[in-house]
Design a protein around this motif. Structure first.
Motif, PDB file in Angstrom:
ATOM      1  N   VAL A 186       0.815  -1.223   0.000  1.00  0.00           N
ATOM      2  CA  VAL A 186       0.000   0.000   0.000  1.00  0.00           C
ATOM      3  C   VAL A 186       0.843   1.266   0.000  1.00  0.00           C
ATOM      4  O   VAL A 186       0.605   2.190  -0.805  1.00  0.00           O
ATOM      5  CB  VAL A 186      -0.960  -0.007   1.210  1.00  0.00           C
ATOM      6  N   VAL A 187       1.818   1.359   0.874  1.00  0.00           N
ATOM      7  CA  VAL A 187       2.573   2.606   1.050  1.00  0.00           C
ATOM      8  C   VAL A 187       3.250   3.061  -0.244  1.00  0.00           C
ATOM      9  O   VAL A 187       3.115   4.228  -0.645  1.00  0.00           O
ATOM     10  CB  VAL A 187       3.583   2.467   2.204  1.00  0.00           C
ATOM     11  N   VAL A 193       1.431   7.493  -6.784  1.00  0.00           N
ATOM     12  CA  VAL A 193       0.355   8.318  -7.348  1.00  0.00           C
ATOM     13  C   VAL A 193       0.513   9.775  -6.931  1.00  0.00           C
ATOM     14  O   VAL A 193       0.272  10.695  -7.734  1.00  0.00           O
ATOM     15  CB  VAL A 193      -1.015   7.764  -6.889  1.00  0.00           C
ATOM     16  N   ALA A 194       0.931   9.994  -5.689  1.00  0.00           N
ATOM     17  CA  ALA A 194       1.132  11.368  -5.219  1.00  0.00           C
ATOM     18  C   ALA A 194       2.251  12.064  -6.003  1.00  0.00           C
ATOM     19  O   ALA A 194       2.161  13.254  -6.321  1.00  0.00           O
ATOM     20  CB  ALA A 194       1.450  11.370  -3.725  1.00  0.00           C
ATOM     21  N   GLU A 297       9.172  -6.373 -11.575  1.00  0.00           N
ATOM     22  CA  GLU A 297       9.377  -5.123 -12.311  1.00  0.00           C
ATOM     23  C   GLU A 297       8.355  -4.082 -11.869  1.00  0.00           C
ATOM     24  O   GLU A 297       8.689  -2.889 -11.713  1.00  0.00           O
ATOM     25  CB  GLU A 297       9.243  -5.375 -13.819  1.00  0.00           C
ATOM     26  N   GLN A 298       7.130  -4.496 -11.652  1.00  0.00           N
ATOM     27  CA  GLN A 298       6.076  -3.563 -11.245  1.00  0.00           C
ATOM     28  C   GLN A 298       6.412  -2.915  -9.911  1.00  0.00           C
ATOM     29  O   GLN A 298       6.293  -1.686  -9.759  1.00  0.00           O
ATOM     30  CB  GLN A 298       4.743  -4.304 -11.156  1.00  0.00           C
ATOM     31  N   PHE A 299       6.796  -3.721  -8.934  1.00  0.00           N
ATOM     32  CA  PHE A 299       7.029  -3.160  -7.601  1.00  0.00           C
ATOM     33  C   PHE A 299       8.413  -2.556  -7.448  1.00  0.00           C
ATOM     34  O   PHE A 299       8.642  -1.771  -6.524  1.00  0.00           O
ATOM     35  CB  PHE A 299       6.749  -4.216  -6.538  1.00  0.00           C
ATOM     36  N   ALA A 305       9.481   5.074  -6.212  1.00  0.00           N
ATOM     37  CA  ALA A 305       8.907   6.394  -5.976  1.00  0.00           C
ATOM     38  C   ALA A 305       9.074   6.837  -4.529  1.00  0.00           C
ATOM     39  O   ALA A 305       8.843   8.005  -4.211  1.00  0.00           O
ATOM     40  CB  ALA A 305       7.421   6.384  -6.336  1.00  0.00           C
ATOM     41  N   LEU A 306       9.468   5.921  -3.658  1.00  0.00           N
ATOM     42  CA  LEU A 306       9.506   6.212  -2.228  1.00  0.00           C
ATOM     43  C   LEU A 306      10.886   6.039  -1.611  1.00  0.00           C
ATOM     44  O   LEU A 306      11.301   6.823  -0.762  1.00  0.00           O
ATOM     45  CB  LEU A 306       8.509   5.302  -1.501  1.00  0.00           C
TER      46      LEU A 306
END
Length: 542
Positions: A186-187, A193-194, A297-299, A305-306
């Motif tokens: 989730v995080v 998206v942000a 690859e997706q994650f 991003a974080l």
């Protein structure tokens, strides 16, 4: 009759069936004396089993081929169908403390008839074990440069020590790892998206390789792939059968846990599939269509991003490995139960659940080495026809034949001697639904129906199951209505009785729902009856 507490005394030397069954209840009802968990612990453990990464790949494959609009509708249609069909099965598993194979026996298939569906379910477990193992191997290649063939072997071998033990070990594993899994999923998504709000628009506008607008054919093709997960309810029930007795005091908790841990899993699965579409579109231009369906690859992109680069690969690998372990202990456990049930009924021999654990893992490893991942959606689209035919047939028997027509006995019967060997209601309906939907899938019933093969399976199963019950007047359900024991099967709250009886064959004590009178005098357990080659303890037809 005795009223002493049930015990787990040592089984006679060499009695593998009795010894193993004291922990995993491979062939029988899960007794009240063992079911000491709260509803929320059992429900949470059931949900922990659906922490698999395959949903992200399945969603990505649907979205990249058919476009986001068709994928969203297809995923939603599949989720609704799965929820409706899974609800009666989950309720029966939790209420009567039986796995799906035992429920199937008394819901239109007969004692030997459900061997067919046990093999179908075992196939589901090794297909999805291979799928999750492939995803883990991709993660090991991505993060540690381990070749795929070796990654497949590693992903198989690490499961063995975890799944040798039964429900107690699985409950602890799922409970302890659930919070970490949720955080890692989730995080990063929230931060991605942000950081890039435009990603939502690109996701919604993706046309897919088909380039088609939203249309029923593409929706149902996508739904057909997602519907292959319908058999997952069997694994959820392998947890839900350990629910405590339902009482007035725990009724709200009990229902909440059953709904969320049973049919409710599909909504969590649908969310993961949608996330898979989103992440695949997000990384498509960067990695290409072949890699975009790989969860590692997706994650890697989502975590990027974080977190700083040096931490991203480690966390992505941790997420993939954690997810694979959480679901594949369940796949391996449930598969070993299904194989054991089928083999023991046919041969009257119990070689031990662990034997079939290795059989299931061996088949899964062969599929992985054969690069099953590369033709995933085609395999799932084909398999979904059989899974749908089975689950919908049993659900229809419960909802219509038991409750509406009252031709099928309301309480599910599973004991040898009480059931006819074969019941045409379930067997014929299942075979007809499977064969016709597979024929439609391959275009043998016309080009139009090839896109709607899953609907063919549903419609045929829903129509034929009550029709055959009416034509046969329900006379193939029960061979006997009296098991020779005076005490009622259910207590005052409608739960299976917890009174223990002595099995004269094994010397063990088993609770009332597991027992029948023996023609030779005394009582005999369903476990002992399963391996009674002479049939001397089987009650005659009534």
């Amino acid at each position: 009759m005795t009223t002493e507490p049930a015990t787990n005394a040592a089984a006679p030397p060499g009695d593998t069936a009795t010894r193993e069954s004291l922990e995993d209840y491979t062939l029988r009802f899960a007794p009240r004396s063992y079911r000491r968990w709260t509803p929320f612990v059992v429900g949470g453990s059931a949900l922990g089993g659906m922490a698999y990464m395959a949903d992200f790949s399945i969603g990505a494959g649907i979205g990249l081929q058919h476009g986001t609009g068709n994928a969203l509708w297809g995923i939603g249609v599949a989720a609704l169908i799965i929820f409706v069909s899974a609800f009666p099965l989950a309720y029966y598993g939790a209420r009567y403390n039986l796995d799906l194979d035992l429920i199937t026996r008394g819901s239109g298939f007969g004692y030997y008839g459900s061997v067919i569906t046990a093999v179908i379910f075992a196939s589901f477990t090794f297909i999805f074990f291979a799928l999750e193992g492939s995803i883990m191997a991709q993660g090991l290649r991505f993060a540690l440069s381990i070749p795929l063939w070796l990654g497949y072997l590693i992903s198989t071998l690490i499961i063995i020590p975890l799944v040798i033990y039964g429900m107690k070990a699985l409950t602890k594993l799922q409970t302890w790892t659930n919070p970490l899994w949720v955080v890692l999923i989730v995080v990063p998504l929230v931060f991605l998206v942000a950081a890039d709000p435009g990603s939502i628009g690109r996701f919604l506008a993706h046309p897919g390789t088909d380039g088609a607008a939203v249309n029923p054919a593409s929706i149902m093709l996508g739904a057909g792939v997602a519907l292959a997960l319908m058999a997952q309810i069997g694994e959820q029930i392998d947890y839900l059968r350990f629910m405590p007795p339902k009482t007035a005091e725990n009724s709200r908790q009990w229902w909440t846990a059953v709904v969320l841990g049973g049919p409710g899993w599909v909504f969590f699965g649908a969310v993961k599939q949608i996330i898979g579409v989103f992440l695949a579109v997000y990384i498509l231009a960067r990695v290409g269509a072949e890699a975009a369906v790989e969860p590692i690859e997706q994650f890697n992109a989502a975590l990027g991003a974080l977190f700083p680069t040096w931490l991203v690969v480690t966390l992505a690998l941790l997420l993939v490995v954690l997810s694979q372990v959480k679901i594949n202990v369940t796949n391996a456990y449930s598969g070993s139960l299904a194989w054991t049930n089928a083999f023991t009924r046919v041969t009257k021999t119990y070689p031990g659940r662990i034997t079939f654990l290795f059989v299931n893992l061996g088949i899964a490893l062969i599929l992985m080495e054969a690069d099953m991942f590369s033709f995933l959606n085609n395999l799932l689209g084909f398999y979904s026809n059989c899974a749908i035919a089975w689950v919908v047939t049993v659900a229809t028997d419960i909802a219509i034949n038991k409750y509406l027509l009252k031709l099928s006995p309301k309480r599910p019967e599973f004991r040898r001697g009480m059931l006819h060997p074969w019941n045409p209601v379930g067997v014929v309906s299942f075979l007809a639904a499977s064969l016709l939907s597979i024929a439609a899938y391959f275009g043998l019933l016309g080009e139009f129906l090839s896109s709607y093969s899953t609907l063919v399976a549903i419609v045929v199963a829903v129509v034929l199951t009550p029709l055959i019950a009416v034509l046969t007047r329900g006379r193939f359900y029960l061979r006997r209505t009296d098991d020779g024991i005076d005490e009622p099967y259910l207590d005052d709250d409608g739960n299976p009785s917890g009174t223990p009886y002595l099995d004269q064959v094994s010397g063990q004590r088993f609770e009332r729902p597991d027992m029948l009178a023996s023609p030779k005098g005394g009582y005999v357990s369903s476990l002992s009856l399963s391996t009674d080659k002479s049939g001397e303890h089987v009650l005659p037809p009534q």
